[in-house]
Design an enzyme around this catalytic site. Structure first.
Site, short mmCIF file in Angstrom:
data_model
loop_
_atom_site.label_atom_id
_atom_site.label_comp_id
_atom_site.label_asym_id
_atom_site.label_seq_id
_atom_site.Cartn_x
_atom_site.Cartn_y
_atom_site.Cartn_z
N ASP A 257 0.89 -1.14 0.00
CA ASP A 257 0.00 0.00 0.00
C ASP A 257 0.94 1.21 0.00
OD1 ASP A 257 -2.04 1.79 0.02
OD2 ASP A 257 -3.19 0.78 1.59
C1 BGC Z 1 -4.85 3.29 -0.21
C2 BGC Z 1 -4.88 2.26 -1.31
C3 BGC Z 1 -4.70 2.95 -2.64
C4 BGC Z 1 -3.39 3.72 -2.61
C5 BGC Z 1 -3.08 4.46 -3.89
C6 BGC Z 1 -3.64 4.19 -0.28
O1 BGC Z 1 -3.76 5.26 0.59
O2 BGC Z 1 -4.90 2.65 1.03
O3 BGC Z 1 -6.06 1.53 -1.29
O4 BGC Z 1 -4.74 2.02 -3.67
O5 BGC Z 1 -3.44 4.69 -1.58
O6 BGC Z 1 -3.92 5.53 -4.06
#
Ligand code: BGC
Length: 724
Positions: A257
C-alpha cells in the site's frame, strides 16, 4: 451426450495445454531477459518512479508499469510527484457502484460484468494494474473504508471477488486485491498490530484473498498498512512468504500500500515485490525525487552488494514483475478497451438497481406509484456528488445523476419540491471542514417544504467526508451525523409520510425508525445513482438487494465493540480481535443479540413462498456435495428476485462454532404467480474448521443443521444431515 462430453474434455484439455504452453513460453522469455539486466536495472523495477508507476528498462524496451485506483472506476490522472490531480480533460470515466452495493446483489454474473466493464475502462486509460477490489471483512460499522469492501461474510466476499477479477483481467489489466490483510479499520491503520487467533485469520479474514489467488488467478495483491504478529503486512514473513506464496502458490506481484514499507531487509526478504508511495505519508505530501531512497531502492542495492541478501531474491521479484508485464502491458493482442460506453453505464445502473436494499416498508410506502402528488425531496444527499471524497477511491465521472435529478426525470408530472435540510461541508481529505451555514434556518426551510408535500423522501446518511465513509479515519459515532435526527424528528411532526433513503457504505443507528414508513439502503452507486434510485422508488425495478452486513441496534451489540477498547480501536499499539470467529451475524446469532437488520435481509415488492426444501440425502462423506433443493413461488403481483440462503451449523461441536455460517445461496428471478425450482450445492469439505494445533482444516463427523431462508434471521426450514 457422451460425444459432447468427450469433445468438451478435448477442448478443455487443449485449452489447458495451450495455457501451459503459453506459460512456459513466458517463463522461458523471462529466463532469457533476466541475464541481460544489471542489478541496478532490476532493483529499479522494484520501486516507484512516480506516484503511480514503476520503471521499465528503456534500453531493452521493457515498458513502465502503470497502476490506478480502483475499485469503483478508474481514478483521474494524478501528478507525477504529488497527489494533485493532473487536470487532464480526457480522464473522465464511468463510476460504478461501491463494492458494498455489489455485495448486496448476491449476483456473481453482475460481479463479472462489473470487472469486465471497469477493466475495459482501465485498458482504455492504458493502466496495467487496477488497484482493487478490496475484500477486507466488515468488522465494525465505524470503519471508514467499509464501503470499498464486500461485507462481513467470507463466503459472500469469496463468491463475488473471483468473477470481478476474471472480468478485469480478461482485458490484460491486472486486478490488485487489497488490503492483505486485517486492515479492518482506518484508525491507526499505518501501525496498529493486530492480534487475532489463527482460526479467525483462516476462517474469516483470509478466505476471500485465498480464492482470489487460487480460483480468481489474481495477478497482484496489495499489502495492508497495519501489522500482524509484530511485522508490517507489506513485508510479513508469515502472510506473504508462507501463506500467500508458499501455501497458495501465488505467482504474481505483491505491491505495498502507498507508504506501507518500513524496512529494507524485511521488504527484500519477506515477500514484497514492488514498493510504492514511500517518502510520502501516502496521502498528502511528497519528497521530490525520493525514489532512490525507497527501502527497495538504494538501501536494497547496499544489501545486495554486501551479500546480506542474495541476488536470487531480487531475481524472484523481477521474474514476478516481468510475468505481470507479459500478462498486461507486454501481452500481444491486448484488447483496446473502451470508456463511458452506454453498455458500461447500463452495467453501473443494473448493479445499482440490484444492490439497493429495501429495509422497511410499512403500508407499502414504496413503491411511490402516484405521479400526481407533491414530493418533498429533503436532505443534502439528494444532491451531493458521492464520487467526490472518500480517499483513493474518489472518481471523476463523466456525469453523476443525483437522486433529485433522477426523481425529476422519472416523475415528470409530480410537483417535486426540495430543501437541503442540513449541510456537512466539502470533502477535504484528512480533516473536517465545518460548513458556514445556519443549521436552524436550513431546518426551518425543510420543515416548511415537508409541510406542503404529500410524501417526504429524506436522502440522508453519511457521505465521503473525513470521519464518515472515507479512507484515513474512522467514524466517530454510530448515529446519523450533521443534525439529521433532529431534522427528521421536526419533519415527522408535520408530515408522517416519510421514506428515508440511507446513502452510506455502513450501518447506522436507527432509533428513529418508527418515525419513517419506508427505509431504503441506497449505498454509493456512482454515475447512475439517481436513475437507479428512482427505478426502485417508483417500482420500475423491484428491489432484490440483501444486506451484506448486519445493522446492530447499538454499537455495543457489535462483536468487536462489545469487548471494549482493546478490541476496537486498540491501545494505539496493539489490538486484539477478541470476538475471534464470531464476526457480524455469527456474533448476533450465537449470542442471541437481535440486530436491527440482519445480514442477508432485504424486502421486495412481491411475496415469495419457499417450499419443498430438501437435501438429496441425509448421510454424506467428505467428497460429497449436499444438494439442497426447493421450490420458490412468487405469490405477489410483481415479478421479482429472491436470494435463498443456506447456512450450516454444527450443534455439539468439540470446538467453538458460530450457530450457523453461510455456505451457499441462489438468486432466483420468479415471475408473478409462477414457481421456480432452486438448487444449492454445498461441498461437504467447505464445512471444515481450521484446527490451530495441527494448522490444518478438519472435518468434524456427526450431525449438522442446514438452515434455509431468505435472511440470516428468517430461517424457514431446518434440516439435519450427518457426515460420516
Ligand atoms: C490506499 C490504497 C490505494 C493507494 C493508492 C492508499 O492510501 O490505502 O487503497 O490504492 O493509496 O492511491
Amino acid at each position: 451426450m457422451k460425444l459432447i462430453a468427450s469433445v468438451f474434455c478435448i477442448l478443455f484439455s487443449s485449452a489447458l495445454l495451450a495455457q501451459t504452453d503459453a506459460d512456459h513460453l513466458i517463463e522461458s522469455k523471462i529466463d532469457s531477459i533476466l541475464p541481460l539486466l544489471t542489478m541496478e536495472e532490476k532493483v529499479a523495477m522494484c520501486h516507484a518512479q512516480s506516484k503511480f508507476s514503476s520503471p521499465g528498462v528503456e534500453r531493452l524496451g521493457i515498458p513502465e508499469l502503470w497502476m490506478s485506483d480502483g475499485p469503483h472506476g478508474v481514478r483521474a490522472e494524478i501528478n507525477w510527484d504529488n497527489w494533485g490531480y493532473a487536470g487532464w480533460t480526457n480522464d473522465s470515466i464511468t463510476a460504478f457502484p461501491a463494492l458494498t452495493c455489489l455485495a448486496s446483489t448476491f449476483n456473481e454474473s453482475l460481479s463479472y460484468e462489473y470487472g469486465k466493464a471497469v477493466g475495459e475502462e482501465a485498458r482504455y486509460r492504458e493502466k496495467d494494474v487496477l488497484l482493487g477490489p478490496g475484500v477486507n471483512i466488515y468488522r465494525t460499522p465505524l470503519n471508514g473504508r467499509n464501503f470499498e469492501y464486500m461485507g462481513e461474510d467470507p463466503f459472500l466476499a469469496s463468491q463475488l471477488v473471483v468473477p470481478y477479477i476474471k472480468g478485469v483481467q480478461e482485458n490484460g489489466v491486472a486486478a490488485c486485491v487489497k488490503h492483505y490483510v486485517l486492515n479492518n479499520q482506518e484508525k491507526w491503520r499505518d501501525h496498529i498490530n493486530v492480534k487475532v487467533s489463527d482460526r479467525a485469520l483462516h476462517e474469516i479474514y483470509l478466505p476471500a484473498f485465498k480464492v482470489a489467488v487460487e480460483d480468481g488467478g489474481v495477478w497482484s495483491i496489495m499489502g495492508a498498512y497495519n501489522q500482524y504478529d509484530g511485522q508490517h503486512c507489506c513485508h510479513n514473513e508469515v502472510l506473504l512468504n508462507k501463506i500467500l506464496k508458499e501455501d497458495w502458490k501465488f505467482d504474481g506481484v505483491v505491491v505495498t500500500d502507498w507508504g506501507g514499507a518500513h524496512d529494507s531487509k524485511e521488504a527484500a526478504l519477506y515477500g514484497l515485490d514492488i514498493e510504492m508511495g514511500t517518502g510520502t505519508n501516502g496521502l498528502s505530501y511528497s519528497l521530490k525525487n525520493a525514489y532512490e531512497n525507497y527501502y527497495l531502492a538504494g538501501p536494497f542495492k547496499e544489501l545486495l552488494r554486501n551479500k546480506e541478501v542474495p541476488e536470487s531474491v531480487l531475481d524472484d521479484k523481477v521474474r514476478r514483475i516481468l510475468r505481470l508485464m507479459y500478462r498486461t502491458n507486454l501481452k500481444s493482442n491486448k484488447p483496446l478497451g473502451s470508456i463511458n460506453t452506454e453498455a458500461h453505464q447500463q452495467t453501473a445502473r443494473k448493479i445499482a438497481q440490484e444492490g439497493i436494499v429495501l429495509l422497511k416498508n410499512e403500508n407499502n410506502f414504496f413503491p411511490v406509484k402516484d405521479e400526481n402528488i407533491t414530493i418533498a425531496v429533503i436532505g443534502e444527499n439528494s444532491i451531493r456528488a458521492m464520487t467526490k471524497g472518500g480517499g483513493s477511491s474518489e472518481l471523476k465521472p463523466k456525469y453523476e445523476i443525483s437522486p433529485l435529478e433522477g426523481l425529476k426525470t422519472r416523475y415528470k408530472n409530480a410537483n417535486i419540491v426540495h430543501a437541503l435540510g442540513y449541510a456537512s461541508g466539502p470533502p477535504v481529505y484528512g480533516r473536517v471542514v465545518t460548513p458556514s451555514v445556519d443549521t436552524k434556518s436550513l431546518q426551518r426551510e425543510a420543515v416548511e417544504v415537508a409541510k406542503s408535500a404529500d410524501i417526504v423522501l429524506f436522502f440522508g446518511g453519511l457521505n465521503k467526508n473525513h470521519h464518515q465513509d472515507c479512507e484515513g479515519g474512522d467514524r466517530l459515532e454510530y448515529g446519523l451525523p450533521f443534525g439529521q435526527v433532529e431534522l427528521l424528528k421536526e419533519i415527522a411532526k408535520v408530515n408522517d409520510n416519510i421514506g428515508f433513503i440511507n446513502i452510506s457504505g455502513n450501518a447506522i443507528e436507527t432509533p428513529w425508525l418508527d418515525d419513517v414508513k419506508g427505509f431504503i439502503q441506497g449505498w454509493y452507486i456512482g454515475s447512475e445513482a439517481g436513475n437507479a434510485l428512482a427505478d426502485v422508488i417508483s417500482g420500475d425495478v423491484n428491489p432484490s438487494g440483501k444486506l451484506p452486513f448486519s445493522f446492530p441496534v447499538k454499537l455495543s451489540d457489535n462483536a468487536a465493540h462489545s469487548f471494549g477498547e482493546i478490541s476496537y480501536p486498540g491501545d494505539s499499539i496493539d489490538q486484539e480481535y477478541k470476538e475471534g470467529i464470531l464476526v457480524g451475524y455469527r456474533w448476533h446469532d450465537t449470542k442471541k443479540i437481535k440486530p436491527q437488520f440482519a445480514f442477508g435481509y432485504g424486502l421486495s415488492y412481491t411475496q415469495f413462498d419457499l417450499s419443498q426444501v430438501k437435501t438429496d440425502k441425509s448421510q454424506y462423506t467428505e467428497q460429497d456435495k449436499i444438494e439442497v433443493s426447493f421450490e420458490l413461488k412468487n405469490t405477489g403481483l410483481n415479478n421479482g428476485s429472491e436470494v435463498i440462503q443456506v447456512y450450516v451449523g454444527k450443534p455439539k461441536s468439540k470446538v467453538e462454532r458460530a450457530q450457523k455460517e453461510l455456505k451457499g445461496y441462489q438468486k432466483i428471478s420468479v415471475k408473478s404467480g409462477t414457481t421456480e425450482n432452486g438448487n444449492i450445492s454445498i461441498p461437504v469439505s467447505s464445512l471444515k474448521y481450521y484446527d490451530e494445533s495441527s494448522q490444518s482444516w478438519v472435518l468434524e463427523k456427526g450431525s449438522y443443521l442446514v438452515y434455509i431462508g431468505n435472511s440470516s434471521d428468517n430461517i424457514q426450514a431446518k434440516l439435519k444431515v450427518n457426515i460420516k
